[in-house]
Every structure is written in C-alpha cells, then in structure tokens.
Write a protein that holds these residues in place. Structure first.
Motif, mmCIF file in Angstrom:
data_model
loop_
_atom_site.group_PDB
_atom_site.id
_atom_site.type_symbol
_atom_site.label_atom_id
_atom_site.label_comp_id
_atom_site.label_asym_id
_atom_site.label_seq_id
_atom_site.Cartn_x
_atom_site.Cartn_y
_atom_site.Cartn_z
ATOM 1 N N LEU A 15 0.577 -1.200 0.067
ATOM 2 C CA LEU A 15 0.056 0.373 -0.362
ATOM 3 C C LEU A 15 0.945 1.154 -0.234
ATOM 4 O O LEU A 15 0.884 2.154 -1.412
ATOM 5 N N ALA A 16 2.435 1.090 0.822
ATOM 6 C CA ALA A 16 2.892 2.097 0.745
ATOM 7 C C ALA A 16 3.886 2.858 -0.757
ATOM 8 O O ALA A 16 3.599 3.961 -1.084
ATOM 9 N N ALA A 17 4.126 1.763 -1.390
ATOM 10 C CA ALA A 17 4.724 1.216 -2.299
ATOM 11 C C ALA A 17 3.568 2.050 -3.365
ATOM 12 O O ALA A 17 4.020 2.753 -4.109
ATOM 13 N N ILE A 56 -4.923 -3.576 -3.940
ATOM 14 C CA ILE A 56 -4.060 -2.856 -3.441
ATOM 15 C C ILE A 56 -3.883 -1.330 -4.394
ATOM 16 O O ILE A 56 -3.772 -0.009 -3.239
ATOM 17 N N ALA A 57 -4.857 -1.508 -5.181
ATOM 18 C CA ALA A 57 -4.417 -0.480 -5.976
ATOM 19 C C ALA A 57 -5.315 0.508 -5.789
ATOM 20 O O ALA A 57 -5.467 1.859 -6.121
ATOM 21 N N GLY A 58 -6.769 0.498 -5.346
ATOM 22 C CA GLY A 58 -8.248 0.965 -4.758
ATOM 23 C C GLY A 58 -7.656 1.541 -3.977
ATOM 24 O O GLY A 58 -7.577 2.813 -3.662
ATOM 25 N N LEU A 59 -7.322 0.846 -2.946
ATOM 26 C CA LEU A 59 -6.590 1.586 -1.546
ATOM 27 C C LEU A 59 -5.166 2.832 -1.960
ATOM 28 O O LEU A 59 -5.318 4.174 -0.931
ATOM 29 N N GLY A 60 -4.312 2.494 -2.267
ATOM 30 C CA GLY A 60 -3.366 3.094 -2.976
ATOM 31 C C GLY A 60 -3.365 4.119 -3.589
ATOM 32 O O GLY A 60 -3.485 5.466 -3.550
#
Lengths: 379, 367
Positions: free
Chosen positions: B7-9, B210-214
């Motif tokens: 997520l950070a990345a 993860i793409a959505g959260l990022g």
C-alpha cells in the motif's frame, strides 16, 4: 472523397457509441444532472422559509400571518410558512430546521389597535448575510402592507408609481431556465466534439486520419456530425427536464431560440475542436471544457443582470470582459422569445459576432492541426 | 506487513505520478477557484444597488426624500448607492440596462407626494429586490411623521453576519477537498486502465485491491495540496475562521474527504476512462455546491431541493461543517462524526472490493 471519409468517420463513431454507450450516456446525463440541480434552487431567491411563533394567537395576528402568506410575485410566494405554532417554531429554529423565526408577541393585537408601537421579533441564524437581507426586506413589505390596512394608521406620505423598460418582468424561471438550456448546448458542443477528436489520439488512430488523402477536414466534419447527434439528445433531455422541474414553457421556444442553440453549439464545437487538437487527451480537456462552459453560463448568461451592478470594482471588470465574447445577447434572445417580448437590442451583433468568433476559433484549430504533424505514443 | 508495504509503495508511486503529471492537480485546483471567483463577483456583490435619483423638485421635502434614500439600510448595510443624478443620463442608462432603477422626484412632489420609479425589469428576481428596497425606503420616510408604526426587531444568532462571499468561500474550500479527493483518486486509478498497467497489478500476489486503496490514499493526501489556491482565494474574498473552529471542522471534513477518495475510486472502477469519469464527478460536484448547502444553507432552499437533499450525502458535509467553521456551533455532534467515520470505512472498503473484483473482468487494449 472528403465527404465520403467524413461520413465513414461518423459511422465509425456511432458504431463505437452503440458498442460502448457509457460515454454517450454520461455526456447526455451529466449536463442534465447539473442543470436540474441548479434548477431546483432557482426559487431560493423568491421564497424564504420561515417559522412563526404566534404567541398572540388573535385574529389580528392571524391577519398579519395572512399578509405574509399572500405576499408574492410572478415566480411564487415570498414566504414559505413552516408553522405558526410557537413551540414548534422555537423547536425548528433551535434545531436549525428553520433559519428564520418570527415571533408575534402577546399583546400584539392590542398594541396594533391602539397604535402603541407594536413590534415583532425576527430571529435569524445569520450564517449567510444574504439570508439576513432577504428576510429584512420581506418583513418591511409585510409590515407596510399590514399597517396600511389598519384603521389607526395615517396615510403614507408617498405614492410610488412605476414604469418599466419591458412590457412585463421576465420570470426568473425563464431567465435562468433559458440560460441552463444554452449552457447545455455549449457544454455538449465543446465536450462531445473535443473528446471525439482527442479520442483519436488516445486510440492512436489520429495519424491515419490526419495524413489520409481526405485531409484533416474530414476528421473535423466527421466529429462535428457525430458530436451533433449526441448533443441533440443532451439538449432535448435538458429542455424536457427544465420544463418538468421549473414549469418552463417549452412550447414557447421558437425559431429564434432554435437558431441561438445552433449558433451556441457551433461556437462550442469550434472550441471543442481547438481543445481537441491542442490537448489531444481527454484528461485535461474535460475540466477545461467544464470551466469554459460554466464561465460562459455565469458571466455571459447573467450579463443582462450584472450590467446594472457594474459601476466600479471587480464586477465592472467582469462585465467589461463580456464585450469580447458576444454570447450574452444570445442568452437574452431565448429569454425574450419565451417571455413573449420583442427581441433585445444587440441580437444581430450577438448572432454575427458569435459566428465570426466561432469561425476564428475553428480557423485557429485548423492551423493548429496542420502546423505541426507530431504524433506521440508510437503513432 | 506485506500488504502495508504494498500500500505504501502504491501510494508513493501514485504521488510520483501526480508530481510528473501536474495537470492532475492543476485541474482540481482550478475548478473550485473559478467557481468561487465568479460566484463571489456575480452573487456576492454589495447589497447597495447602484441607482439614479433625479430631484426635479429641489425642495426641503424632496431633499429629505433623497436623504432617506441614502440612509435606507438593513442589517447588512446601505441598500442604495446613488451613481447618477442627471435626468437624461439616467434615462439612457436605464434603457441600456446599465441601471436597474431610477427614482425621479417630480416638481410637484410637495403637493402630490408622488415619486416616479422606472425599472429595467430584466427579471422578477432583480425587480423583487428593487421593489422591496423601495418599500423599505418608504417605511423609513413615513417613520419621520409616524413614529408609532409597527417595527421588526432583528435578533441575530451572532452579532455580525457572515458575509455571503465568506460563506461561499468556506463552502468552496470544502468543495475543493471533496472534489479534489474524489477526482484525483479516480484519475490516478484510471491511469492504470488508460496506460495499460492493470494486468501487472492484477498479477501481483496481493491483487488489485491495493491499487484501489493506493489511489484513495494518494488522492486523500493530494486533495489538501489541491485545496491551497481555493483557501487563498476564499481568504481574499473575506472568509475568516478561528483556528479552534477550523480544528473542530476538520473532525467533519477529514473523514468526509477520505470517503470522497473512496467514492472516487468506486466511480473510476465503474467508468474506467478519464473522459467518462471526469464530467461525472466534476459537474455533479459543482451542482452539489450550488444545490446542496454550499451556496446557501439547506434550510433556506425550496421544498423540492430540501426533499432531494435529505438523500444526497454531500449536503451533510456542508451542513455539519459550515456552522462549526463560522462559529455557530461549538463542536460537531458526535453522531455526525460517527456517521462520517462509518461512511469513510464503508467507501474505502467498497473501493478496495470493487478494485479487486475489477481485476477479474476482461482487460482490453491488447493487454
């Protein structure tokens, strides 16, 4: 050959629309949604909601409430009286369900009949000074009407007569409803044509179109025709929606209005063409298109209203800016036709000026399209 | 831990994309600024209407009337500003629409009491304001001879009104945050769809959520950057707030902005491309500003608008935060904060879920 190529492009675009109708649906529904959201608040300037705490509860206080109920202009009543029950009124005011509360105190009738300086209290949640001003002006009118009907009140020293520039006031529903319809035509022209052109770059098909023997004119003509088809639906749905929400007299839209919408659409399509060939991506194009359309709506669409305020300050500069884009008379042409008034001064200048400006923008777009044949992303 | 690192990345990568593509931020900065500037100039102009007053009587009584016109005022200031006194110039300006009203005091005013008003009646709204001002002026004039007339005591919740431009400015800042979070998140998410990187993300061990959260996290952070110009313009137009009030308003605005970021991703998952996402978010946000408590409080709106707004989420953000921001409420209600936190969790969870499900659909563009 160019005509054949243009129609082939139209056919291709319409086929794409049929296969993936989401963009066309959004193009139609989104401006309609904006116009309807704007339309539902148009009456905010006419009707002010108020809770009344009638603590006097006498025939005389009821007369005062009745005066308030009957105050109106052509757009509707000046007040929406939410309640006259004192407890309910105080509760609504305390909870923020009513932004204004009028208290008619006990003894109001006696004071009114004896001329003993009666007073009512107007409580306001003054989070927006505009609301304070609106309520103050309305209560002044209510007090005057009520007082002049009292037998103890001496006659006013003033007799006010009024002459008007036009035969009758244009209802604000027509004034703003017309502007919203013109906005829909402008927005549809810019976005549908602009995105249609940018899509050829995003889909990496622009090179073939621009370098084909038919020339770039076929690209522009094809996009205009395809864009016009979607725009017609947008404008039609907007007109029906405005008629439904505002009671806008759609049947009074005549040939002058149709001509105005066509000219405004052409102007929008010219702007869309310029944006499309200059930006070549819908990411920056659409926000710019929205800003252009909203700016025209708020500045040119309100020009005949702000003209009377433009005496110094920033609003004067804003009004002066409308001279460079002669669209303002077009907005008024629709209003005047629907309001059954003679066409306004400046209509001819507006029509010719807007068409000339559209031609100039289109020429700029054509120049931009052929000036530098650079294609990125492997094109 | 792996998910947090991913997520950070993803968030860092999205922030880099935004830095390399400044149009992502510029467009979100520009829209609220343009709307605020235009609305403030057009609707927030002074309540003093420019008018012409022509005194053809020039008697003590007529001068008393002209003095009354000058002195006519309400809680927000003077209602008239006399900009013309010459009869010919006044008539010309009125016919051209450069003035909404001229007041002429005829030579026989002392004997008849007649005042001639001429109006450029371009619409009923302008004329309502003109005529109600004339009534206020007449009441003031009559009060000199009839001191016992009925009066209205104005009892305001706060000693000083919030100027209209300040109210619109405060709301525009909220608009900039909500629109910024939604639009930037949506655009960042759509970059993967348009630039054909969906497949790579879908094939990672963690999956596409993860793409959505990022995108939502980056959009939430960047919304505050995108709001800076709107804050400056709002300050220029007179918006002021005590630091304590701003701090308390953030209890509403922070979760609302996060929820908007989640909604932005949801919209992007559904609509996929910039050309579809942007008009949907931008015009609905601008419409909400005008119709759902940004332009004027919901309690002052017409019944239809109030009924619609009962079901329209953005209205609660404006209605809960504006009274706090302008010092009308000491702090937001606990229920309001809890509702918004719940909405935030729901929006972000749905965004992650939608992104994950989206990875199962057919990927086009030759990917």
């Amino acid at each position: 050959m160019a005509t054949k190529a243009a129609f082939a492009l139209v056919k291709k675009d319409l086929t794409v629309t049929l296969r993936a109708p989401l963009f066309a649906a959004i193009s139609i529904l989104v401006p309609v949604a904006f116009t309807l959201l704007y339309a539902i608040v148009i009456h905010v300037s006419t009707t002010a909601p108020i809770a009344i705490a009638d603590e006097d509860a006498t025939p005389r206080s009821a007369e005062f409430v009745q005066v308030m109920e009957q105050m109106r202009n052509g757009d509707g009543p000046y007040y929406e009286i939410l309640t006259t029950d004192p407890d309910r009124a105080r509760e609504m005011y305390r909870d923020g369900d009513a932004g204004a509360m009028l208290t008619i105190p006990q003894g109001f009738a006696h004071s009114s009949d004896t001329g003993d300086s009666p007073a009512v209290t107007l409580s306001l949640i003054n989070i927006n000074a505009d609301g304070t001003k609106n309520h103050h002006l309305r209560i002044e009118e209510a007090l005057r009407q009520f007082e002049q009907a009292l037998p103890t009140t001496p006659a006013s020293q003033l007799t006010i007569t009024e002459t008007t520039a036009f035969d009758h006031d244009i209802p604000v529903t027509i004034y703003l409803g017309s502007a919203l319809i013109v906005f829909a035509a402008l927005y549809a022209g810019i976005v549908n044509v602009g995105v249609g052109i940018a899509r050829e770059w995003e889909g990496r098909t622009a090179k073939g179109l621009v370098l084909s023997p038919s020339g770039p004119a076929a690209l522009v003509v094809g996009k205009w025709i395809a864009g016009a088809a979607t725009s017609l639906v947008t404008i039609a749905v907007t007109v029906v929606g405005i008629g439904w929400v505002l009671g806008y007299p759609v049947n009074l839209l005549g040939w002058a209005s149709v001509g105005v919408l066509a000219i405004v659409w052409i102007y929008g399509a010219a702007l869309g063409t310029l944006l499309g060939v200059a930006l070549r991506q819908s990411l920056p194009l659409i926000p710019i298109a929205v800003m252009i359309a909203i700016t025209h709506f708020l500045v040119n669409g309100y020009e005949s209203y702000i003209r009377g305020f433009a005496h110094g300050g920033a609003v004067d500069l804003l009004w002066s800016a409308t001279h460079g884009i002669p669209l303002a008379p077009l907005f008024d042409m629709v209003r005047f036709e629907v309001a059954s008034l003679p066409q306004p001064d400046g209509a001819t200048v507006g029509v010719i000026g807007s068409l000339l400006l559209a031609t100039a923008v289109l020429a700029l777009a054509a120049w931009r399209l052929t000036r530098a044949l650079r294609f990125s992303q492997g094109q | 831990m792996t998910a947090l690192r991913a997520l950070a990345a993803m968030t860092t990568r999205n922030l880099r994309i935004a830095r390399r593509r400044p149009e992502l931020l510029v467009q979100t900065m520009a829209l609220p600024v343009v709307v605020l500037v235009l609305a403030s100039l057009i609707f927030g102009a002074s309540d003093s209407w420019p008018i012409a007053v022509v005194d053809e009587a020039e008697t003590a009584q007529s001068r008393q009337l002209t003095h009354t016109i000058d002195e006519t005022q309400g809680p927000t200031g003077h209602y008239f500003r006399v900009v013309e006194t010459d009869a010919t110039a006044a008539a010309t300006q009125l016919l051209d629409g450069r003035l909404h009203m001229t007041i002429t005091i005829p030579p026989d005013f002392d004997t008849t009491g007649v005042v001639e008003v001429a109006t450029y009646n371009i619409n009923t709204d302008a004329m309502k304001n003109v005529r109600l001002r004339v009534t206020t002026m007449a009441n003031l004039f009559d009060s000199a001879a009839h001191a016992d007339q009925i009066t209205a005591i104005i009892d305001r919740a706060k000693p000083v009104d919030v100027p209209r431009t300040a109210f619109m400015g405060g709301s525009a800042v909220i608009l900039a945050l909500l629109l910024g979070a939604a639009l930037i998140s949506a655009n960042l998410y759509a970059v993967d769809s348009e630039h054909r990187t969906e497949k790579e993300i879908a094939l990672t061990p963690l999956g596409s959520y993860i793409a959505g959260l990022g995108a939502a996290a980056a959009g939430w952070i960047l919304a505050f950057v995108a709001t800076v110009p709107t804050v400056l313009v709002a300050l220029a137009f007179g918006a002021r707030a005590e630091p304590d009030d701003v701090f308390r308003a953030t209890m509403i605005v922070l979760p609302a902005t996060a929820a908007a970021a989640g909604v932005g991703v949801l919209v992007a998952v559904g609509l996929r491309t910039h050309r579809v996402i942007q008009p949907a978010l931008i015009l609905v946000a601008l419409g909400s500003y005008f119709a759902s408590g940004g332009f004027i409080s919901v309690s002052a709106l017409p019944p239809l608008a109030r009924a619609i707004n009962a079901w329209w989420p953005p209205v609660y953000v404006f209605e809960w935060s504006n009274p706090v921001l302008h010092g009308f409420t000491s702090s937001p209600a606990l229920g309001a904060v809890a509702s918004l936190c719940g909405a935030t969790v729901l929006a972000v969870a749905l965004a992650a879920l939608a992104a994950q499900r989206a990875s199962r659909r057919k990927v086009s563009h030759g990917q």
